[in-house]
Write a protein that holds these residues in place. Structure first.
Motif, PDB file in Angstrom:
ATOM      1  N   THR A   1       0.794  -1.232   0.000  1.00  0.00           N
ATOM      2  CA  THR A   1       0.000   0.000   0.000  1.00  0.00           C
ATOM      3  C   THR A   1       0.829   1.286   0.000  1.00  0.00           C
ATOM      4  O   THR A   1       0.443   2.273  -0.638  1.00  0.00           O
ATOM      5  CB  THR A   1      -0.990   0.021   1.187  1.00  0.00           C
ATOM      6  N   PRO A   2       1.997   1.354   0.687  1.00  0.00           N
ATOM      7  CA  PRO A   2       2.786   2.590   0.571  1.00  0.00           C
ATOM      8  C   PRO A   2       3.199   2.884  -0.873  1.00  0.00           C
ATOM      9  O   PRO A   2       3.200   4.040  -1.309  1.00  0.00           O
ATOM     10  CB  PRO A   2       4.022   2.304   1.449  1.00  0.00           C
ATOM     11  N   LEU A   3       3.543   1.834  -1.620  1.00  0.00           N
ATOM     12  CA  LEU A   3       3.928   2.004  -3.022  1.00  0.00           C
ATOM     13  C   LEU A   3       2.733   2.454  -3.856  1.00  0.00           C
ATOM     14  O   LEU A   3       2.852   3.297  -4.747  1.00  0.00           O
ATOM     15  CB  LEU A   3       4.472   0.676  -3.565  1.00  0.00           C
ATOM     16  N   LEU A   4       1.545   1.903  -3.552  1.00  0.00           N
ATOM     17  CA  LEU A   4       0.343   2.204  -4.337  1.00  0.00           C
ATOM     18  C   LEU A   4      -0.257   3.562  -3.992  1.00  0.00           C
ATOM     19  O   LEU A   4      -1.018   4.122  -4.796  1.00  0.00           O
ATOM     20  CB  LEU A   4      -0.708   1.109  -4.107  1.00  0.00           C
ATOM     21  N   SER A   5       0.067   4.076  -2.801  1.00  0.00           N
ATOM     22  CA  SER A   5      -0.598   5.309  -2.359  1.00  0.00           C
ATOM     23  C   SER A   5      -0.214   6.514  -3.218  1.00  0.00           C
ATOM     24  O   SER A   5      -1.061   7.358  -3.527  1.00  0.00           O
ATOM     25  CB  SER A   5      -0.261   5.589  -0.888  1.00  0.00           C
TER      26      SER A   5
ATOM     27  N   ALA B   1      -0.924   4.438   4.182  1.00  0.00           N
ATOM     28  CA  ALA B   1      -1.200   3.071   3.752  1.00  0.00           C
ATOM     29  C   ALA B   1      -1.825   2.256   4.871  1.00  0.00           C
ATOM     30  O   ALA B   1      -2.788   1.517   4.657  1.00  0.00           O
ATOM     31  CB  ALA B   1       0.087   2.416   3.282  1.00  0.00           C
ATOM     32  N   SER B   2      -1.285   2.381   6.092  1.00  0.00           N
ATOM     33  CA  SER B   2      -1.824   1.606   7.212  1.00  0.00           C
ATOM     34  C   SER B   2      -3.247   2.024   7.522  1.00  0.00           C
ATOM     35  O   SER B   2      -4.112   1.180   7.810  1.00  0.00           O
ATOM     36  CB  SER B   2      -0.938   1.808   8.456  1.00  0.00           C
ATOM     37  N   THR B   3      -3.520   3.331   7.463  1.00  0.00           N
ATOM     38  CA  THR B   3      -4.877   3.822   7.732  1.00  0.00           C
ATOM     39  C   THR B   3      -5.850   3.318   6.668  1.00  0.00           C
ATOM     40  O   THR B   3      -6.958   2.864   6.977  1.00  0.00           O
ATOM     41  CB  THR B   3      -4.884   5.362   7.773  1.00  0.00           C
ATOM     42  N   ALA B   4      -5.441   3.394   5.411  1.00  0.00           N
ATOM     43  CA  ALA B   4      -6.311   2.951   4.316  1.00  0.00           C
ATOM     44  C   ALA B   4      -6.498   1.434   4.332  1.00  0.00           C
ATOM     45  O   ALA B   4      -7.569   0.918   3.978  1.00  0.00           O
ATOM     46  CB  ALA B   4      -5.731   3.384   2.980  1.00  0.00           C
ATOM     47  N   ALA B   5      -5.459   0.692   4.755  1.00  0.00           N
ATOM     48  CA  ALA B   5      -5.534  -0.776   4.758  1.00  0.00           C
ATOM     49  C   ALA B   5      -6.624  -1.272   5.689  1.00  0.00           C
ATOM     50  O   ALA B   5      -7.280  -2.286   5.419  1.00  0.00           O
ATOM     51  CB  ALA B   5      -4.182  -1.370   5.162  1.00  0.00           C
TER      52      ALA B   5
ATOM     53  N   SER C   1      -9.661   7.719   2.800  1.00  0.00           N
ATOM     54  CA  SER C   1     -10.778   6.761   2.802  1.00  0.00           C
ATOM     55  C   SER C   1     -11.043   6.226   1.398  1.00  0.00           C
ATOM     56  O   SER C   1     -11.289   5.024   1.218  1.00  0.00           O
ATOM     57  CB  SER C   1     -12.042   7.427   3.357  1.00  0.00           C
ATOM     58  N   LEU C   2     -11.015   7.116   0.402  1.00  0.00           N
ATOM     59  CA  LEU C   2     -11.244   6.663  -0.972  1.00  0.00           C
ATOM     60  C   LEU C   2     -10.123   5.752  -1.457  1.00  0.00           C
ATOM     61  O   LEU C   2     -10.361   4.794  -2.204  1.00  0.00           O
ATOM     62  CB  LEU C   2     -11.369   7.872  -1.905  1.00  0.00           C
ATOM     63  N   PHE C   3      -8.899   6.025  -1.020  1.00  0.00           N
ATOM     64  CA  PHE C   3      -7.785   5.148  -1.370  1.00  0.00           C
ATOM     65  C   PHE C   3      -8.033   3.733  -0.836  1.00  0.00           C
ATOM     66  O   PHE C   3      -7.907   2.741  -1.560  1.00  0.00           O
ATOM     67  CB  PHE C   3      -6.485   5.728  -0.797  1.00  0.00           C
ATOM     68  N   GLY C   4      -8.430   3.642   0.431  1.00  0.00           N
ATOM     69  CA  GLY C   4      -8.749   2.330   1.005  1.00  0.00           C
ATOM     70  C   GLY C   4      -9.939   1.682   0.319  1.00  0.00           C
ATOM     71  O   GLY C   4      -9.951   0.468   0.084  1.00  0.00           O
ATOM     72  N   ALA C   5     -10.960   2.495  -0.033  1.00  0.00           N
ATOM     73  CA  ALA C   5     -12.152   1.958  -0.674  1.00  0.00           C
ATOM     74  C   ALA C   5     -11.849   1.417  -2.066  1.00  0.00           C
ATOM     75  O   ALA C   5     -12.301   0.327  -2.440  1.00  0.00           O
ATOM     76  CB  ALA C   5     -13.234   3.027  -0.747  1.00  0.00           C
TER      77      ALA C   5
END
Length: 837
Positions: free
Chosen positions: A449-453, A486-490, A765-769
């Motif tokens: 997720t850090p790479l994708l963020s 990333a951790s928050t979105a995960a 939030s949208l990143f996690g969604a």
């Protein structure tokens, strides 16, 4: 170091609040589930144990001769003759014969009482002294003829029936009337759980429940005779295909059954509790990472004055221990409330559960504490280890340590390997392998997720552009610390991944059932009786209706074909082709007649059959063998599969003629008038008349019910994810007090500051969604390949409407989560904030 850790916890109470709440909710779910299942299991066991007081030894059919209610079982010889012999055995006080079966009772409005699962009928067998020890009558007397019926007290209370009232009941579609002769108390588990029990006199019960012999013979030992001794006497008179079981063994078997039933429910609930705790790990790790980052100089100073790496790590873990302990204790208390709520929920709609004292097992307390403390310390270990590895001089010079390029490279490589392995496992056929693959992919994506963020948040720039400078600032703040974002979105991603995958599968399954019903059925209606079968006279009543064009029963028997047992479906050959539409690979439905059969492709492959071959069948009921010519091979589905033959072929091998269902085609097609005519003609509260849509909706309704339950359970994970967003933003605002003070000082108004924080929350939030929905769609598609092999009409469908709702929910989550942090940021005093470090 302990005093230091304690003072740090007390100094950061507000910042640790969300972490405590996250752990508390997860622990509460676990403890509530354990307490509920222990309490329910104990109460159910205590209630049902009463039903074995009258049994010392039970004579039952063995596994090979157990009745399926289709009239095709092998007789086990539990006859009146055996009953009388058992009653006169040495050491026997009395013996009673037991029969049970589905019995639909109509309430005063003509509706089914007790539900399809719990409508039961039994017999009254007058044993010693002319009484049946299973029933304690509180009003009236036991039934003595076909004109009498007795009701359990719970059913009588729910329906308002009293002694002397006339009631209607049905066992095979025929509607019968009887007078309530008495009301009794019983510890029967089905009744305790909300079902109904009606009792008929012995001869009437045998007749209407289509029994030629007893289901069980219960023998009570006389005073001074042990169960084992009585069992040895019983075993001397046992006919073939029967077993003797002691009352203690029956009680133990039932206890194990209860444990399995409550255990299955417990495992489901604990799975979702585990997901909630897993989501909580990200929040805890984020919190301690930020706390450690804010105290980098403090920890460096401790190192400089002599503290070792181990002491620094232990200090952080001690803080985690104290937080976890408080959260676990609070979670256990909340779990007791959740247990009570589950009992109320399960007790609704007259589905009453057995009552008993709350059971708090020592293992529940131990598991709760270990889980709360263990999860918190596990999540805090990595931040603590990182803090200890920072050199004192470097830490004093820089508050924010940038992750090493090599560390990120290793992380991305590991994440990519996990995703690749997960994809391979997910594409396998085994369900457990697929589940492991789904979990592995989730772990891999979390690592990545850090790479994708960065690319995602960069892509959100056009959406944020209309908000001007606040939009730009929120975007930059979101990528300032990729690991934290990333951790928050995960945390949000995990819940939405599961929800999306389940929604895709459920939507696709419902469409598959609809297509199957449309493709396979020409009939307008299917008439059936849940948990029971229909007497042939039901079809005769249907055929007499003026609107009915043609009908056919579906009657079943079991037979052996080349060593394997198969279900044989008996139908009316002349009308069957007008009622169904089978997909034939060879032959046709027109070839079905006396002496021929239709087989599905699976049976044909298993038995190496093709059209024109001869199929030998040895019926289980009478052991006789017949040979049928294969008239066609068709592709089976969930509605129609197996072997089809004429009813005239299987009827001679059945002890009772009973229909699984009746297919009906009406002259004008399906209509409310035609359906009402069938329902009125039959008049049974338990008979179900379904058209194609009803058949599809019944399956879709069950799927939707399960899906809604899963939504409710996963809501816990979503709630914890919201707490994570709040926590991250609140601590991020605290870290950026100096920066926010500067923005306020140079002219950015307080409303814009709030907007900046809100937009940052929405972006995260949208990143996690988007990650969760994308991953859920992939998993739903991959799982669909396995389902499509079993259900030919299955194809993956994307529930666009629900996905839009999920995305909108993510936006709402971001806005709600930002309320407190945004308010805190806007209320900062610019001068005070600028002075802060």
């Amino acid at each position: 170091m302990f005093r230091t850790a304690l003072s740090n916890v007390l100094a950061h109470k507000a910042r640790l609040l969300m972490t405590t709440l996250a752990v508390m909710l997860g622990v509460a779910f676990v403890s509530g589930t354990l307490v509920f299942t222990d309490t329910f299991g104990n109460a159910y066991k205590n209630k049902t144990a009463k039903s074995f007081d009258h049994v010392s030894v039970a004579i039952r059919p063995d596994g090979d001769s157990s009745s399926q209610g289709d009239g095709s079982r092998k007789p086990s010889h539990l006859t009146d003759n055996l009953l009388k012999r058992a009653a006169t055995l040495p050491g026997a006080e009395y013996a009673i014969g037991v029969v049970n079966g589905f019995t639909a009772l109509a309430d005063k409005d003509g509706k089914l009482v007790g539900g399809e699962w719990g409508a039961t009928g039994s017999n009254y067998y007058p044993g010693k002294g002319g009484k049946d020890p299973r029933y304690a009558f509180t009003e009236g007397a036991a039934p003595k003829s076909a004109a009498d019926i007795a009701l359990d007290s719970r059913t009588a209370e729910r329906t308002g029936f009293k002694v002397g009232d006339t009631v209607r009941y049905s066992t095979d579609g025929h509607v019968r009337t009887a007078r309530v002769s008495g009301i009794f108390d019983t510890g029967d588990g089905s009744v305790v759980a909300g079902g109904s029990l009606v009792v008929l006199d012995n001869q009437t019960a045998l007749k209407v429940l289509n029994k030629s012999e007893y289901d069980e013979i219960d023998v009570k030992a006389a005073a001074g005779t042990s169960e084992s001794k009585l069992k040895s006497f019983v075993e001397k008179i046992l006919p073939k295909r029967t077993d003797a079981v002691t009352g203690d063994q029956l009680s133990d078997d039932q206890e194990r059954m209860i444990e399995r039933q409550t255990g299955a429910m417990s495992h489901v609930l604990l799975t979702f509790a585990g997901i909630a705790l897993f989501v909580g790990i990200f929040i805890i790790a984020n919190t301690f990472t930020m706390l450690v980052g804010q105290r980098t100089k403090e920890l460096a100073l401790m190192r400089a004055v002599g503290a070792s790496r181990c002491q620094v790590t232990c200090s952080v873990l001690t803080e985690a221990f104290l937080v976890g302990l408080v959260a676990a204790v609070a979670g256990f208390g909340l779990g007791l409330c959740i247990s009570a709520s589950l009992e109320i929920l399960m007790d609704s709609d007259d589905a009453s559960l057995p009552k008993g004292p709350i059971v708090i097992a020592p293992t529940t307390i131990l598991v709760t504490l270990l889980m709360g403390v263990g999860v918190t310390m596990l999540a805090a270990w990595l931040p603590g280890r990182r803090a200890a590895k920072i050199p004192p001089v470097a830490a004093m010079n820089s508050v924010h340590a940038t992750p090493a390029t090599r560390g990120l490279l290793v992380r991305n490589t590991i994440g990519s390997l996990f995703v690749a392995l997960g994809v391979v496992l997910l594409l396998m056929d085994d369900i457990y392998t697929m589940a492991a693959g789904a979990g592995t992919i989730c772990v891999g994506v979390i690592v990545l997720t850090p790479l994708l963020s960065r690319p995602f948040i960069a892509a959100s720039a056009p959406l944020l552009k209309p908000f001007g400078v606040t939009g730009k600032l929120s975007r930059l703040n979101s990528v300032r610390n990729p690991r934290r974002t990333a951790s928050t979105a995960a945390a949000l991603m995990i819940g939405l991944t599961l929800i999306t995958a389940m929604t895709v599968i459920a939507t696709s399954m419902s469409s598959a059932i609809n297509k199957m019903a449309a493709d396979s059925l020409k009939a307008d209606y299917s008439v059936s009786m849940p948990n029971s079968k229909l007497a042939p006279e039901i079809r005769e009543k249907i055929d007499k209706l003026p609107d009915v064009e043609v009908s056919s029963p579906l009657r079943s028997a079991t037979a052996e074909a080349d060593g394997s047992h198969s279900k044989i479906n008996g139908v009316e050959p002349k009308s069957f082709g007008k009622l169904v539409s089978l997909d034939f690979t060879s032959g046709s439905v027109n070839g079905l007649k006396m002496g021929t059969a239709l087989v599905d492709t699976d049976t044909a492959k298993e038995e190496s059959l093709k059209t024109g071959d001869t199929l030998p069948l040895k019926f289980d009921a009478d052991g006789k063998t017949i040979r049928l010519k294969v008239a066609g091979v068709y592709k089976g589905n969930a509605l129609f599969n197996g072997i089809f033959a004429s009813t005239s072929v299987i009827d001679p091998h059945l002890s009772k003629l009973l229909d699984d269902q009746v297919l009906v085609k009406t002259k004008g097609g399906a209509s409310d008038r035609a359906e009402k005519a069938i329902v009125d003609a039959l008049g049974s509260p338990a008979i179900t008349v379904q058209d194609k849509d009803d058949i599809s909706n019944a399956v879709a309704g069950a799927i939707s019910l399960i899906l809604n339950m899963l939504y409710g359970l996963l809501a816990m994970a979503i709630l914890i994810a919201v707490l994570g967003v709040i926590n991250t933003l609140a601590m991020s605002v605290f870290e950026r007090k100096h920066e926010i003070g500067m923005l306020l000082a140079i002219g950015l108004d307080r409303a814009k500051v709030k907007q900046m924080v809100r937009l940052e929350a929405v972006v995260i939030s949208l990143f996690g969604a988007v990650l969760g929905i994308g991953l859920g769609l992939f998993m739903g598609w991959a799982t669909g390949g396995s389902i499509a092999e079993k259900i030919k009409t299955y194809s993956t469908e994307i529930p666009v409407g629900r996905i839009v709702i999920f995305l909108a929910t993510a936006v709402v989550v971001g806005v709600i989560a930002a309320v407190w942090p945004a308010r805190s940021a806007a209320r900062l005093n610019p001068l005070t904030a600028i002075k802060s470090e």
